[in-house]
Design an enzyme around this catalytic site. Structure first.
Site, PDB file in Angstrom:
ATOM      1  CB  SER A 328      23.401  40.049  34.265  1.00 10.31           C
ATOM      2  OG  SER A 328      24.743  40.446  34.210  1.00 10.31           O
ATOM      3  CG  ASP A 385      23.699  46.163  39.358  1.00  6.68           C
ATOM      4  OD1 ASP A 385      24.906  45.889  39.263  1.00  6.68           O
ATOM      5  OD2 ASP A 385      22.803  45.509  38.792  1.00  6.68           O
ATOM      6  CG  HIS A 453      24.680  42.272  38.963  1.00  8.20           C
ATOM      7  ND1 HIS A 453      23.983  43.117  38.119  1.00  8.20           N
ATOM      8  CD2 HIS A 453      25.054  41.214  38.195  1.00  8.20           C
ATOM      9  CE1 HIS A 453      23.943  42.604  36.905  1.00  8.20           C
ATOM     10  NE2 HIS A 453      24.582  41.450  36.921  1.00  8.20           N
TER      11      HIS A 453
END
Length: 522
Positions: A328, A385, A453
């Site tokens: 991320s 995602d 995610h």
């Protein structure tokens, strides 16, 4: 015959006779899938016979369906059809067809193994002279689809470094605003590495004063500087020999604090400070976290360059590699760190980035900058995602097609001007390994955004990935314990119920290693 000679020369003498005997049996067998093999009878005759069998079966099934119900209320049609399919033995032609059955919870022993607390890994083969290939020297050409088993293990291994970074932060997230942070102990799942440096990221923005008045107990959530990762180096001789080099790893976690979230939303593109090219731009918020020093800690850029240069000097003369991995926000910062390191010295070891669920970071000029520095990037992307599709307008990734379709030079000039001046003209970097939540037999196909995610979900999907056109790997090794603990609501009820029936209580479903707390979805 030349190939057989080569094989014979490489086999031990005691195994040569066994190999030749088995080869003789293989030569006697004829494959129905090989067009060069001449069958004993014509293919047309086989098809005609098969058609007759099917017709007879259909006729008998129709009559049996009306006149011969079974004791359990169903007909014998299913049994006969099943017998016919078993007779065809399709699983011998395509073994993966049986994967769904093998993944069924009826196979209690297999499920219990995956739900056990004992970690099981794919074999760590010797990478040896091929380490540069697995490190991306050829952009992982020929290794991704189908996924090479050695590369799969390496990708999962680097993902576990990021999980250790998450735990290193959540075990002690608070930082003093009045003094320098104390050294912290980080335990890695891979014990052949040792941590040499803690890394910190600082936000250049602050929260309004009224936030403290409205919510005075936010604590570390509002601190400007936070621990974000570490530098580690392989320190085990056997592992160095297996890897083919001494590996330096930089692991970065994802978003955790309020100010990190605030930086994420500063999506305008700004020029890279060290670049003389005004077209090379990256996201403002990511650059801020990368370059801003704290009150008692250096900037992420400064600390990581100093530590890498120190390690390069310490192990001078050895074969080295630099691997940067993140999830991320950490995936975004990994690209900026790679750019910083590759510019820090004239002769830097090979630099590769393994990123999980990373957003876009810069424009096409930034991509060209990394390519010129020979930075290799492997982006692991979940098809569901949403974070991988932001920020910005997707222009750079498809800019070449309209230019080729439009032969007009004036249009191309106008398009270039729009692309270079558009504040949201982002594009992705590197090579992509795309996985899909819907391919997992354990996760719900409509799993929520957080699950798609989640880092553990990523590692679960990579561990089960065979190829883009194949089902989930039937012999996947990764334990389901952490996935079930973190994403219970997104795991199919069939498996959560079966976990309880195996006497695995909800409270006991926790990951045994301290390096793997649930990772935030940032």
């Amino acid at each position: 015959m030349q190939t057989i000679g080569i094989i014979s020369s490489t086999l031990p003498a005691q195994n040569l006779q066994v190999f030749q005997a088995r080869r003789a049996t293989f030569e006697c067998q004829q494959s129905p899938l090989n067009p060069l093999t001449k069958p004993h009878s014509s293919t047309r005759q086989h098809l005609a016979n098969l058609e007759k069998v099917l017709q007879k079966t259909n006729q008998s099934d129709n009559s049996d369906q009306v006149n011969k119900p079974t004791t359990n209320g169903s007909t014998e049609t299913n049994n006969k059809s099943k017998g016919l399919l078993e007779g065809l033995k399709l699983s011998r032609i395509w073994p993966e067809m049986s994967v769904a059955e093998e993944m069924s919870p009826r196979h209690l022993h297999s499920l219990q193994r995956l739900l056990s607390k004992t970690m099981e890994y794919s074999p760590r083969n010797n990478l040896g002279s091929r380490w540069r290939e697995y490190h991306g020297c050829n952009d992982w050409y020929g290794l991704l689809d189908p996924l090479d088993e050695n590369l799969r293990r390496e990708v999962v291994r680097y993902g576990e470094f990021v999980q250790a970074a998450y735990h290193g932060f959540h075990s002690n997230p608070a930082m003093s605003a009045d003094e320098a942070p104390l050294p912290r102990h980080i335990t890695l799942l891979d014990r052949s590495y040792k941590v040499t440096k803690s890394l910190y990221a600082t936000s250049s923005v602050g929260l309004p004063k009224w936030v403290d008045e409205v919510a005075p107990n936010l604590g570390w959530m509002t601190q400007r500087s936070s621990w974000i990762g570490f530098v580690a180096v392989c320190d085990d001789r056997r592992e160095i020999q297996r890897l083919g080099r001494r590996d330096i790893v930089i692991a970065l976690r994802g978003t955790a604090t309020c100010l990190e979230w605030a930086e994420n939303f500063r999506a305008q593109l700004v020029q890279i400070p060290e670049s003389d090219d005004p077209t090379q731009k990256v996201e403002c918020g990511f650059l801020s976290l990368h370059k801003t020093p704290g009150a008692h800690v250096p900037s992420l850029a400064e600390s990581v360059v100093d530590e890498v240069q120190r390690l390069i000097e310490m192990y001078k003369g050895e074969t080295l590699s630099i691997t940067i991995t993140g999830h991320s926000l950490g995936a975004a910062l990994s690209l900026l760190v790679a750019d910083e390191i590759s510019s820090s010295a004239p002769h830097v070891p090979p630099v590769a980035v393994f990123s999980f669920g990373g957003p876009r970071v810069g424009n096409k000029g930034f991509v060209q900058r990394l390519n010129e520095k020979n930075v290799k990037v492997l982006r692991i992307v979940n098809n569901q995602d949403l974070i991988t599709r932001i920020p910005g307008v997707i222009i750079g990734e498809r800019s070449e097609q309209p230019r080729q379709e439009q032969g007009n030079e004036s249009f191309a000039t106008l398009f270039n001007m729009f692309e270079n001046n558009n504040p949201l003209a982002y594009t992705h970097v590197g090579t992509e390994l795309r996985v899909d939540t819907k391919m997992s037999p354990y996760l719900k196909p409509d799993a929520d955004v957080a699950c798609c995610h989640d880092l553990e979900a990523y590692l679960h999907l990579v561990d089960g990935f065979l190829a883009s056109n194949c089902p989930f790997r039937s012999n996947a090794k990764r334990s389901l314990v952490k996935l079930l603990h973190d994403q219970r609501s997104n795991v199919k009820q069939l498996y959560t119920n079966k976990a309880l029936s195996l006497n695995i209580e909800k409270d006991s479903i926790s990951f045994p290693m301290h390096s793997c707390l649930p990772s935030p979805s940032g």
